[in-house]
Design an enzyme around this catalytic site. Structure first.
Site, PDB file in Angstrom:
ATOM      1  N   LYS A  10     -23.453  -4.158   3.121  1.00  0.00           N
ATOM      2  CA  LYS A  10     -22.158  -3.992   3.808  1.00  0.00           C
ATOM      3  C   LYS A  10     -21.066  -4.493   2.876  1.00  0.00           C
ATOM      4  O   LYS A  10     -21.167  -5.600   2.339  1.00  0.00           O
ATOM      5  CB  LYS A  10     -22.175  -4.801   5.104  1.00  0.00           C
ATOM      6  CG  LYS A  10     -20.829  -4.994   5.754  1.00  0.00           C
ATOM      7  CD  LYS A  10     -20.538  -6.445   6.140  1.00  0.00           C
ATOM      8  CE  LYS A  10     -20.323  -7.340   4.975  1.00  0.00           C
ATOM      9  NZ  LYS A  10     -19.746  -8.676   5.308  1.00  0.00           N
ATOM     10  N   GLY A  93     -22.165 -12.193   1.134  1.00  0.00           N
ATOM     11  CA  GLY A  93     -20.990 -11.438   1.588  1.00  0.00           C
ATOM     12  C   GLY A  93     -21.222  -9.948   1.721  1.00  0.00           C
ATOM     13  O   GLY A  93     -20.288  -9.170   1.876  1.00  0.00           O
ATOM     14  N   ILE A  94     -22.508  -9.518   1.674  1.00  0.00           N
ATOM     15  CA  ILE A  94     -22.788  -8.082   1.774  1.00  0.00           C
ATOM     16  C   ILE A  94     -23.741  -7.757   2.929  1.00  0.00           C
ATOM     17  O   ILE A  94     -24.459  -6.767   2.884  1.00  0.00           O
ATOM     18  CB  ILE A  94     -23.302  -7.498   0.437  1.00  0.00           C
ATOM     19  CG1 ILE A  94     -24.526  -8.268  -0.083  1.00  0.00           C
ATOM     20  CG2 ILE A  94     -22.187  -7.506  -0.598  1.00  0.00           C
ATOM     21  CD1 ILE A  94     -25.164  -7.610  -1.318  1.00  0.00           C
ATOM     22  N   GLY A  95     -23.721  -8.583   3.942  1.00  0.00           N
ATOM     23  CA  GLY A  95     -24.474  -8.260   5.162  1.00  0.00           C
ATOM     24  C   GLY A  95     -25.737  -9.072   5.330  1.00  0.00           C
ATOM     25  O   GLY A  95     -25.933  -9.713   6.349  1.00  0.00           O
ATOM     26  N   GLY A  96     -26.598  -9.050   4.342  1.00  0.00           N
ATOM     27  CA  GLY A  96     -27.818  -9.856   4.372  1.00  0.00           C
ATOM     28  C   GLY A  96     -28.564  -9.726   5.683  1.00  0.00           C
ATOM     29  O   GLY A  96     -28.879  -8.623   6.135  1.00  0.00           O
ATOM     30  N   GLY A  97     -28.835 -10.874   6.296  1.00  0.00           N
ATOM     31  CA  GLY A  97     -29.609 -10.901   7.531  1.00  0.00           C
ATOM     32  C   GLY A  97     -28.954 -10.108   8.656  1.00  0.00           C
ATOM     33  O   GLY A  97     -29.652  -9.541   9.502  1.00  0.00           O
ATOM     34  N   SER A  99     -27.285  -7.291   8.389  1.00  0.00           N
ATOM     35  CA  SER A  99     -27.594  -5.874   8.181  1.00  0.00           C
ATOM     36  C   SER A  99     -29.055  -5.604   8.552  1.00  0.00           C
ATOM     37  O   SER A  99     -29.370  -4.581   9.164  1.00  0.00           O
ATOM     38  CB  SER A  99     -27.306  -5.478   6.731  1.00  0.00           C
ATOM     39  OG  SER A  99     -27.443  -4.090   6.577  1.00  0.00           O
ATOM     40  N   ASP A 120     -21.110  -9.762  11.994  1.00  0.00           N
ATOM     41  CA  ASP A 120     -21.209  -8.488  11.272  1.00  0.00           C
ATOM     42  C   ASP A 120     -22.225  -7.527  11.881  1.00  0.00           C
ATOM     43  O   ASP A 120     -22.331  -6.387  11.435  1.00  0.00           O
ATOM     44  CB  ASP A 120     -21.635  -8.745   9.818  1.00  0.00           C
ATOM     45  CG  ASP A 120     -20.487  -9.227   8.954  1.00  0.00           C
ATOM     46  OD1 ASP A 120     -19.315  -9.004   9.336  1.00  0.00           O
ATOM     47  OD2 ASP A 120     -20.759  -9.817   7.892  1.00  0.00           O
TER      48      ASP A 120
HETATM   49  O1  C5P Z   1     -21.317 -14.707  12.659  1.00  0.00           O
HETATM   50  P1  C5P Z   1     -21.774 -15.222  11.357  1.00  0.00           P
HETATM   51  O2  C5P Z   1     -23.043 -16.021  11.438  1.00  0.00           O
HETATM   52  O3  C5P Z   1     -21.824 -14.198  10.296  1.00  0.00           O
HETATM   53  O4  C5P Z   1     -20.641 -16.235  10.908  1.00  0.00           O
HETATM   54  C1  C5P Z   1     -20.853 -17.299  10.023  1.00  0.00           C
HETATM   55  C2  C5P Z   1     -19.718 -18.293  10.166  1.00  0.00           C
HETATM   56  O5  C5P Z   1     -18.494 -17.709   9.731  1.00  0.00           O
HETATM   57  C3  C5P Z   1     -19.430 -18.751  11.583  1.00  0.00           C
HETATM   58  O6  C5P Z   1     -20.230 -19.838  11.914  1.00  0.00           O
HETATM   59  C4  C5P Z   1     -17.955 -19.126  11.528  1.00  0.00           C
HETATM   60  O7  C5P Z   1     -17.810 -20.399  10.940  1.00  0.00           O
HETATM   61  C5  C5P Z   1     -17.409 -18.121  10.539  1.00  0.00           C
HETATM   62  N1  C5P Z   1     -16.797 -16.950  11.206  1.00  0.00           N
HETATM   63  C6  C5P Z   1     -15.561 -17.071  11.805  1.00  0.00           C
HETATM   64  N2  C5P Z   1     -14.991 -15.989  12.415  1.00  0.00           N
HETATM   65  C7  C5P Z   1     -15.618 -14.782  12.441  1.00  0.00           C
HETATM   66  C8  C5P Z   1     -16.875 -14.639  11.827  1.00  0.00           C
HETATM   67  C9  C5P Z   1     -17.455 -15.740  11.217  1.00  0.00           C
HETATM   68  O8  C5P Z   1     -14.960 -18.150  11.795  1.00  0.00           O
HETATM   69  N3  C5P Z   1     -15.028 -13.742  13.017  1.00  0.00           N
END
Ligand code: C5P
Length: 267
Positions: A10, A93-97, A99, A120
């Site tokens: 991603k 920063g490209i989706g990883g888990g 995706s 994501d």
């Molecule tokens: O949802 P995900 O696990 O990818 O997000 C990782 C961290 O990035 C969250 O714990 C949060 O600190 C931050 N985040 C955020 N706002 C978003 C998405 C992610 O602050 N819309």
């Protein structure tokens, strides 16, 4: 019957942080596209849950309920053996888990968007160009993008997403401007140059090597916009043609043999 799924990389072509909710999550406005390279999953239904992780980036990836793919299977109330081939760097920063989890939810036709697994996941379920809003739950498909020839570069370090968000100077930035119609390559390029990844400055402040990655991309022939994806550290460069992208990738790989470098198409 084995179910196969492809979990593409991603790429956030833009990532504007436009606000913050009371629970700390950030409001985003992002143009997301997907690469023709990615992880792969093979899923054979059975009475017990089992996960095997293989591939060049399998090291350090949990093979139990800590893995988002496992959690996605639970969300979809599915059990069986999953083999996950990790071809992409993770925490990158490209989706990883996210995706991987999205690919499984999509393959299983799960009703749940998967937002609870990661911001994501809903956009990754779309699997093709989309505008992502809210904290990730708003997904609007985007059609008519020009052909995008990219080089992805990851310098092999992990940037923790929460730390990058926390270091943002301003959490209330302007959203994307209106996308051009029609999206000719020239109009799209001009528009994209005027957009941002608001997480790029705080990520660079924490990892100077991201500046080096962007400079390495910007030095190549035929490169246009070069920017970081997500919270980094992977950056992308868009090239005038597939040939130029492949040449650019070879040159960067030659100069930085320890970096992960791939030419790919984005859509
Ligand atoms: O949802 P995900 O696990 O990818 O997000 C990782 C961290 O990035 C969250 O714990 C949060 O600190 C931050 N985040 C955020 N706002 C978003 C998405 C992610 O602050 N819309």
């Amino acid at each position: 019957m084995t179910i196969e799924a492809f979990a593409p990389a991603k790429i956030n072509l833009t990532l504007h942080v436009t606000g913050q909710r009371a629970d700390g999550y950030h409001l985003l406005d992002s143009l997301v596209v997907f690469a023709d390279i990615g992880d792969r999953l093979w899923c054979a239904p059975g009475p017990d849950m089992r996960l095997t992780v293989t591939g060049p980036f399998a090291d350090g990836v949990p093979q139990d309920a800590r893995n988002l793919v496992w959690q996605a299977a639970e969300l979809a109330q599915w059990t069986g053996h999953i083999r996950l081939e990790k071809n992409l760097p993770h925490g990158a920063g490209i989706g990883g888990g996210s995706s991987d989890a999205a690919a499984l939810l999509q393959a299983l036709g799960a009703a749940d968007s998967g937002l609870s697994l990661g911001a994501d996941v809903p956009v990754c379920r779309a699997g093709s160009a989309a505008r992502m809003g809210g904290v990730g739950e708003e997904v609007t498909p985007i059609t008519g993008l020009p052909s995008l020839h990219a080089v992805l570069v990851n310098p092999g370090l992990h940037v923790p997403t929460p730390r990058v968000f926390a270091a943002l100077d301003s959490k209330h930035n302007a959203p994307m401007t209106d996308m051009p119609t029609p999206m000719t390559p020239v109009a799209f390029d001009g528009w994209l140059r005027a957009q941002r990844n608001d997480l790029e400055p705080p990520a660079q402040a924490q990892q100077q090597v991201i500046v080096d990655v962007l400079n390495a991309l910007r030095m190549r022939d035929g490169v246009g916009v070069a920017r970081m994806s997500g919270s980094g550290a992977t950056c992308f460069g868009l090239f005038d043609s597939r040939d130029m992208a492949e040449r650019g990738a070879r040159d960067i790989e030659g100069a930085h043999p320890d970096w992960w470098v791939r030419a790919c198409a984005l859509s």
